[in-house]
Design a protein around this motif. Structure first.
Motif, PDB file in Angstrom:
ATOM      1  N   ALA A 150       0.836  -1.207   0.000  1.00 29.38           N
ATOM      2  CA  ALA A 150       0.000   0.000   0.000  1.00 29.38           C
ATOM      3  C   ALA A 150       0.867   1.251   0.000  1.00 29.38           C
ATOM      4  CB  ALA A 150      -0.930  -0.011   1.208  1.00 29.38           C
ATOM      5  N   ALA A 151       1.975   1.214   0.756  1.00 29.70           N
ATOM      6  CA  ALA A 151       2.891   2.351   0.787  1.00 29.70           C
ATOM      7  C   ALA A 151       3.557   2.549  -0.569  1.00 29.70           C
ATOM      8  CB  ALA A 151       3.944   2.144   1.874  1.00 29.70           C
ATOM      9  N   ALA A 152       3.967   1.444  -1.201  1.00 27.70           N
ATOM     10  CA  ALA A 152       4.601   1.534  -2.516  1.00 27.70           C
ATOM     11  C   ALA A 152       3.642   2.144  -3.541  1.00 27.70           C
ATOM     12  CB  ALA A 152       5.058   0.150  -2.963  1.00 27.70           C
ATOM     13  N   GLU A 153       2.368   1.731  -3.483  1.00 27.55           N
ATOM     14  CA  GLU A 153       1.380   2.262  -4.419  1.00 27.55           C
ATOM     15  C   GLU A 153       1.133   3.749  -4.172  1.00 27.55           C
ATOM     16  OE1 GLU A 153      -1.896  -0.344  -3.764  1.00 27.55           O
ATOM     17  OE2 GLU A 153      -1.081  -1.952  -5.031  1.00 27.55           O
ATOM     18  N   LEU A 154       1.119   4.144  -2.900  1.00 22.04           N
ATOM     19  CA  LEU A 154       0.961   5.563  -2.585  1.00 22.04           C
ATOM     20  C   LEU A 154       2.119   6.374  -3.137  1.00 22.04           C
ATOM     21  CD1 LEU A 154      -0.379   7.945  -1.012  1.00 22.04           C
ATOM     22  CD2 LEU A 154       1.006   7.247   0.960  1.00 22.04           C
ATOM     23  N   LEU A 155       3.332   5.909  -2.924  1.00 19.24           N
ATOM     24  CA  LEU A 155       4.518   6.636  -3.364  1.00 19.24           C
ATOM     25  C   LEU A 155       4.618   6.685  -4.890  1.00 19.24           C
ATOM     26  CD1 LEU A 155       6.922   5.100  -0.739  1.00 19.24           C
ATOM     27  CD2 LEU A 155       6.355   7.529  -0.890  1.00 19.24           C
ATOM     28  N   ALA A 156       4.164   5.636  -5.550  1.00 23.59           N
ATOM     29  CA  ALA A 156       4.301   5.551  -7.004  1.00 23.59           C
ATOM     30  C   ALA A 156       3.178   6.278  -7.744  1.00 23.59           C
ATOM     31  CB  ALA A 156       4.333   4.089  -7.441  1.00 23.59           C
ATOM     32  N   THR A 157       1.966   6.226  -7.203  1.00 29.94           N
ATOM     33  CA  THR A 157       0.821   6.736  -7.956  1.00 29.94           C
ATOM     34  C   THR A 157       0.074   7.860  -7.246  1.00 29.94           C
ATOM     35  OG1 THR A 157      -0.738   5.111  -7.018  1.00 29.94           O
ATOM     36  CG2 THR A 157       0.515   4.446  -8.967  1.00 29.94           C
ATOM     37  N   GLY A 158       0.375   8.110  -5.982  1.00 24.18           N
ATOM     38  CA  GLY A 158      -0.352   9.141  -5.247  1.00 24.18           C
ATOM     39  C   GLY A 158      -0.021  10.548  -5.717  1.00 24.18           C
ATOM     40  N   ASP A 159      -1.000  11.438  -5.632  1.00 26.07           N
ATOM     41  CA  ASP A 159      -0.793  12.852  -5.925  1.00 26.07           C
ATOM     42  C   ASP A 159      -0.342  13.525  -4.634  1.00 26.07           C
ATOM     43  OD1 ASP A 159      -0.884  15.524  -6.527  1.00 26.07           O
ATOM     44  OD2 ASP A 159      -2.901  15.497  -7.387  1.00 26.07           O
ATOM     45  N   PHE A 160       0.945  13.827  -4.538  1.00 24.87           N
ATOM     46  CA  PHE A 160       1.475  14.351  -3.289  1.00 24.87           C
ATOM     47  C   PHE A 160       1.165  15.828  -3.074  1.00 24.87           C
ATOM     48  CE2 PHE A 160       3.076  10.326  -2.424  1.00 24.87           C
ATOM     49  CZ  PHE A 160       3.579  10.310  -1.129  1.00 24.87           C
ATOM     50  N   GLU A 161       0.498  16.460  -4.015  1.00 25.33           N
ATOM     51  CA  GLU A 161      -0.087  17.760  -3.727  1.00 25.33           C
ATOM     52  C   GLU A 161      -1.252  17.601  -2.755  1.00 25.33           C
ATOM     53  OE1 GLU A 161       0.779  20.894  -4.683  1.00 25.33           O
ATOM     54  OE2 GLU A 161       2.595  19.968  -5.485  1.00 25.33           O
ATOM     55  N   LEU A 162      -1.820  16.387  -2.728  1.00 30.23           N
ATOM     56  CA  LEU A 162      -2.976  16.106  -1.875  1.00 30.23           C
ATOM     57  C   LEU A 162      -2.614  15.284  -0.648  1.00 30.23           C
ATOM     58  CD1 LEU A 162      -5.572  15.230  -4.676  1.00 30.23           C
ATOM     59  CD2 LEU A 162      -5.097  17.459  -3.639  1.00 30.23           C
ATOM     60  N   LYS A 217     -13.779  16.788  -2.613  1.00 27.28           N
ATOM     61  CA  LYS A 217     -14.052  17.293  -3.962  1.00 27.28           C
ATOM     62  C   LYS A 217     -13.313  18.595  -4.239  1.00 27.28           C
ATOM     63  CE  LYS A 217     -17.907  18.249  -7.096  1.00 27.28           C
ATOM     64  NZ  LYS A 217     -19.396  18.289  -7.224  1.00 27.28           N
ATOM     65  N   ALA A 218     -13.267  19.472  -3.247  1.00 25.53           N
ATOM     66  CA  ALA A 218     -12.620  20.776  -3.440  1.00 25.53           C
ATOM     67  C   ALA A 218     -11.124  20.744  -3.159  1.00 25.53           C
ATOM     68  CB  ALA A 218     -13.283  21.818  -2.552  1.00 25.53           C
ATOM     69  N   HIS A 219     -10.638  19.654  -2.570  1.00 24.72           N
ATOM     70  CA  HIS A 219      -9.218  19.518  -2.228  1.00 24.72           C
ATOM     71  C   HIS A 219      -8.725  20.657  -1.332  1.00 24.72           C
ATOM     72  CE1 HIS A 219      -9.150  16.178  -4.877  1.00 24.72           C
ATOM     73  NE2 HIS A 219      -9.116  16.863  -6.004  1.00 24.72           N
ATOM     74  N   ARG A 220      -9.549  21.003  -0.330  1.00 21.59           N
ATOM     75  CA  ARG A 220      -9.170  22.075   0.590  1.00 21.59           C
ATOM     76  C   ARG A 220      -9.032  21.579   2.029  1.00 21.59           C
ATOM     77  NH1 ARG A 220     -13.234  26.902  -1.577  1.00 21.59           N
ATOM     78  NH2 ARG A 220     -12.287  27.123  -3.656  1.00 21.59           N
ATOM     79  N   ARG A 221      -8.911  20.293   2.201  1.00 22.93           N
ATOM     80  CA  ARG A 221      -8.803  19.753   3.554  1.00 22.93           C
ATOM     81  C   ARG A 221      -7.514  20.242   4.209  1.00 22.93           C
ATOM     82  NH1 ARG A 221      -8.858  13.266   5.156  1.00 22.93           N
ATOM     83  NH2 ARG A 221      -8.382  13.545   7.375  1.00 22.93           N
ATOM     84  N   ARG A 222      -7.619  20.684   5.467  1.00 21.29           N
ATOM     85  CA  ARG A 222      -6.470  21.231   6.191  1.00 21.29           C
ATOM     86  C   ARG A 222      -6.133  20.435   7.451  1.00 21.29           C
ATOM     87  NH1 ARG A 222      -8.004  27.138   7.679  1.00 21.29           N
ATOM     88  NH2 ARG A 222      -5.813  27.137   8.379  1.00 21.29           N
ATOM     89  N   TRP A 223      -7.126  19.718   7.975  1.00 16.56           N
ATOM     90  CA  TRP A 223      -6.969  19.114   9.292  1.00 16.56           C
ATOM     91  C   TRP A 223      -7.094  17.591   9.222  1.00 16.56           C
ATOM     92  CZ3 TRP A 223      -5.433  23.268  11.638  1.00 16.56           C
ATOM     93  CH2 TRP A 223      -6.007  24.503  11.314  1.00 16.56           C
ATOM     94  N   CYS A 224      -6.452  16.929  10.177  1.00 16.97           N
ATOM     95  CA  CYS A 224      -6.608  15.478  10.279  1.00 16.97           C
ATOM     96  C   CYS A 224      -8.077  15.140  10.468  1.00 16.97           C
ATOM     97  CB  CYS A 224      -5.780  14.935  11.438  1.00 16.97           C
ATOM     98  SG  CYS A 224      -6.153  15.692  13.046  1.00 16.97           S
ATOM     99  N   SER A 225      -8.781  15.957  11.245  1.00 22.99           N
ATOM    100  CA  SER A 225     -10.210  15.778  11.482  1.00 22.99           C
ATOM    101  C   SER A 225     -10.790  17.091  11.978  1.00 22.99           C
ATOM    102  CB  SER A 225     -10.452  14.684  12.523  1.00 22.99           C
ATOM    103  OG  SER A 225     -11.796  14.674  12.952  1.00 22.99           O
ATOM    104  N   MET A 226     -11.971  17.457  11.481  1.00 29.38           N
ATOM    105  CA  MET A 226     -12.628  18.653  11.981  1.00 29.38           C
ATOM    106  C   MET A 226     -13.045  18.486  13.441  1.00 29.38           C
ATOM    107  SD  MET A 226     -12.539  21.159   9.991  1.00 29.38           S
ATOM    108  CE  MET A 226     -13.639  22.163  10.992  1.00 29.38           C
ATOM    109  N   ALA A 227     -13.303  17.236  13.855  1.00 32.11           N
ATOM    110  CA  ALA A 227     -13.680  16.984  15.245  1.00 32.11           C
ATOM    111  C   ALA A 227     -12.501  17.124  16.192  1.00 32.11           C
ATOM    112  CB  ALA A 227     -14.286  15.592  15.383  1.00 32.11           C
ATOM    113  N   MET A 228     -11.289  17.068  15.646  1.00 37.39           N
ATOM    114  CA  MET A 228     -10.100  17.173  16.483  1.00 37.39           C
ATOM    115  C   MET A 228      -9.454  18.537  16.261  1.00 37.39           C
ATOM    116  SD  MET A 228      -8.893  13.232  15.807  1.00 37.39           S
ATOM    117  CE  MET A 228      -7.203  13.461  16.345  1.00 37.39           C
TER     118      MET A 228
END
Length: 252
Positions: free
Chosen positions: A191-203, A221-232
């Motif tokens: 899973a880590a290899a797939e993330l490193l190879a194909t993941g969009d690291f802007e996100l 959808k908007a790609h504006r997430r800033r926090w690990c969780s809004m509840a935290m």
């Protein structure tokens, strides 16, 4: 604030409490327990030293580990988090590693692999360190040192089955060998290899809170997430801003 709803789990004399909708069992180790603006800011005397058994009791099985990253490799990295400003490791025993693999559905709930004591924990922590190092390298635009992860992937042995599931649905399943800790952890390494190879690291991002160490893959959808969780951390940020505005208004 801690809300007691008065219910009890089956075959238990321990009252059930609920924190943000999640059931939490009161363990004998707890001196006091209250809910703060940080969902995981538990006020337990010696909580960080509790054995994994009591942590499993205090939190519902499906909520025993953070699953906030929207990526399994990053969820694995997030098994080290902050609690009261100090790092807290969710993986303290071999059983913790097995529980995490089960929570992430890498292992069936009935499976209990057995290795030399401490071997699985050591392998899991080493793999976690490797994944985190490579994620940071990739995020910073540096050359990714693939050797350590490839060493883990080299242990992987699997065969492919075509499996008939419910309602006749067919699925391709990779059945991994599990004769060593490295083989048991091979799907996480993949899973880590797939993330490193194909993941969009802007996100792929670290939570913006200064005192948070959690990572996530922004699949909103908007790609504006800033926090690990809004509840935290998101909620703490809002509370801090609100208090700052109140303080400024009072000083005028």
């Amino acid at each position: 604030m801690l809300a007691r709803l008065g219910g009890k789990p089956a075959n238990s004399q321990t009252p059930v409490y609920y924190e943000c909708g999640l059931p939490v069992l009161q363990a004998p180790y707890a001196t006091y327990f209250r809910l703060t603006d940080n969902l995981f800011n538990f006020h337990f005397t010696g909580y960080n030293r509790l054995p994994g058994y009591w942590r499993r009791l205090m939190v519902a099985p499906s909520q025993a580990f953070l699953q906030l990253a929207d990526d399994p490799a990053l969820d694995f990295v997030n098994t080290v988090a902050t609690n009261e400003g100090e790092l807290f490791d969710y993986l303290e025993t071999d059983s913790d590693v097995i529980a995490w693999l089960q929570a992430m559905q890498y292992l069936d709930a009935k499976e209990q692999p057995s290795f030399r004591k401490g071997a699985l924990l050591a392998a899991a922590r080493h793999l976690r360190d490797v994944i985190k190092k490579l994620v940071i390298q990739k995020k910073e635009g540096k050359r990714v040192d693939v050797a350590a992860l490839n060493a883990f992937l080299g242990h992987a042995r699997y065969h492919v089955n075509l499996v008939r599931k419910a309602h006749g649905h067919l699925d391709v399943v990779h059945e991994y060998e599990r004769s060593s800790p490295e083989q048991l952890l091979a799907p996480v390494a993949q899973a880590a290899a797939e993330l490193l190879a194909t993941g969009d690291f802007e996100l792929v991002r670290k939570c913006e809170a200064d005192d948070c160490v959690l990572w996530f893959y922004d699949r909103t959808k908007a790609h504006r997430r800033r926090w690990c969780s809004m509840a935290m951390c998101g909620n703490r940020h809002k509370v801090a801003n609100f208090r700052a505005r109140q303080k400024y208004a009072a000083s005028e």
